[in-house]
Design a protein around this motif. Sequence first.
Motif, PDB file in Angstrom:
ATOM      1  N   GLY A   1      -0.291  -6.778  -5.752  1.00 50.89           N
ATOM      2  CA  GLY A   1      -0.119  -5.466  -4.876  1.00 50.89           C
ATOM      3  C   GLY A   1      -1.356  -4.928  -3.735  1.00 50.89           C
ATOM      4  O   GLY A   1      -1.291  -4.566  -3.454  1.00 50.89           O
ATOM      5  N   TYR A   2      -2.510  -5.387  -4.386  1.00 54.40           N
ATOM      6  CA  TYR A   2      -3.965  -5.231  -3.851  1.00 54.40           C
ATOM      7  C   TYR A   2      -3.882  -5.057  -2.400  1.00 54.40           C
ATOM      8  O   TYR A   2      -3.817  -5.129  -1.614  1.00 54.40           O
ATOM      9  N   ASP A   3      -3.348  -7.182  -2.638  1.00 50.63           N
ATOM     10  CA  ASP A   3      -3.820  -7.664  -0.912  1.00 50.63           C
ATOM     11  C   ASP A   3      -2.883  -7.648  -0.018  1.00 50.63           C
ATOM     12  O   ASP A   3      -2.515  -8.808  -0.097  1.00 50.63           O
ATOM     13  N   SER A   4      -2.883  -7.442   0.797  1.00 44.61           N
ATOM     14  CA  SER A   4      -1.467  -6.851   1.532  1.00 44.61           C
ATOM     15  C   SER A   4      -1.988  -6.881   3.674  1.00 44.61           C
ATOM     16  O   SER A   4      -3.264  -6.372   3.559  1.00 44.61           O
ATOM     17  N   GLU A   5      -1.699  -7.984   4.238  1.00 49.03           N
ATOM     18  CA  GLU A   5      -2.050  -7.065   5.572  1.00 49.03           C
ATOM     19  C   GLU A   5      -2.459  -5.722   5.888  1.00 49.03           C
ATOM     20  O   GLU A   5      -3.269  -5.172   6.774  1.00 49.03           O
ATOM     21  N   ALA A   6      -1.527  -4.629   5.595  1.00 45.43           N
ATOM     22  CA  ALA A   6      -1.512  -3.681   6.003  1.00 45.43           C
ATOM     23  C   ALA A   6      -2.276  -2.892   5.744  1.00 45.43           C
ATOM     24  O   ALA A   6      -3.338  -2.434   6.069  1.00 45.43           O
ATOM     25  N   GLY A   7      -2.805  -3.271   4.179  1.00 43.98           N
ATOM     26  CA  GLY A   7      -4.054  -2.873   3.568  1.00 43.98           C
ATOM     27  C   GLY A   7      -4.916  -2.881   4.500  1.00 43.98           C
ATOM     28  O   GLY A   7      -6.271  -2.517   4.409  1.00 43.98           O
ATOM     29  N   GLN A   8      -5.328  -4.210   4.098  1.00 43.76           N
ATOM     30  CA  GLN A   8      -6.288  -5.280   4.737  1.00 43.76           C
ATOM     31  C   GLN A   8      -6.902  -4.618   6.157  1.00 43.76           C
ATOM     32  O   GLN A   8      -7.868  -4.083   6.920  1.00 43.76           O
ATOM     33  N   ALA A   9      -5.723  -3.728   7.230  1.00 42.82           N
ATOM     34  CA  ALA A   9      -6.156  -3.655   8.727  1.00 42.82           C
ATOM     35  C   ALA A   9      -6.159  -1.799   8.334  1.00 42.82           C
ATOM     36  O   ALA A   9      -7.279  -1.266   9.629  1.00 42.82           O
ATOM     37  N   VAL A  10      -5.528  -1.338   7.781  1.00 43.20           N
ATOM     38  CA  VAL A  10      -6.000  -0.022   7.533  1.00 43.20           C
ATOM     39  C   VAL A  10      -7.697   0.237   6.634  1.00 43.20           C
ATOM     40  O   VAL A  10      -8.607   0.968   7.634  1.00 43.20           O
ATOM     41  N   ARG A  11      -8.200  -0.677   5.864  1.00 45.28           N
ATOM     42  CA  ARG A  11      -9.331  -0.800   5.523  1.00 45.28           C
ATOM     43  C   ARG A  11     -10.475  -1.541   6.520  1.00 45.28           C
ATOM     44  O   ARG A  11     -11.572  -0.317   7.519  1.00 45.28           O
ATOM     45  N   ARG A  12      -9.862  -2.222   7.976  1.00 42.39           N
ATOM     46  CA  ARG A  12     -10.933  -2.124   8.789  1.00 42.39           C
ATOM     47  C   ARG A  12     -11.072  -1.584   9.587  1.00 42.39           C
ATOM     48  O   ARG A  12     -12.174  -1.318   9.905  1.00 42.39           O
ATOM     49  N   GLU A  13     -10.300  -0.866   9.295  1.00 43.31           N
ATOM     50  CA  GLU A  13     -10.135   0.723  11.210  1.00 43.31           C
ATOM     51  C   GLU A  13     -10.798   1.462  10.155  1.00 43.31           C
ATOM     52  O   GLU A  13     -11.934   2.724  10.807  1.00 43.31           O
TER      53      GLU A  13
END
Length: 133
Positions: free
Chosen positions: A59-71
Amino acid sequence: MGLNDLGLPGFTSYPEPGTPPTAARLTAGLTTLADRLHAAGLTVIGSTIGPYQGTVHDGYDSEAGQAVRREVNAWLLGDNHPFDAVTDVAAAVADPARPDRIRDEYNAGDGLHVNDAGAKAIADAVDVSLLDL
């Protein structure tokens, strides 16, 4: 703070359980936290959210979460954040060839946590002149 918000979005009460918070929601929360700490007379040092792509934790690695992290990280590294300083944890431990992942030599083995060498890299990234020692 930040990484668990992205990896465990249902852990706290977000408007949509099971989805990561938006970057706007995270930056608003970080701003509120920094404002409260400043009101208490403290120096506030923020840090970017470290890389975690490819983690073995469900559950940790989602594209949505990664995009938020980068932003959120871009906001933290810009000029419009409320912190007195920001330590770039992500840059300290990221794999240069794959910046969304922890460098192999800093990976504790799960793709989410750093080992002792990674912790030292993070510590070395902190500007100790900002600390009241």
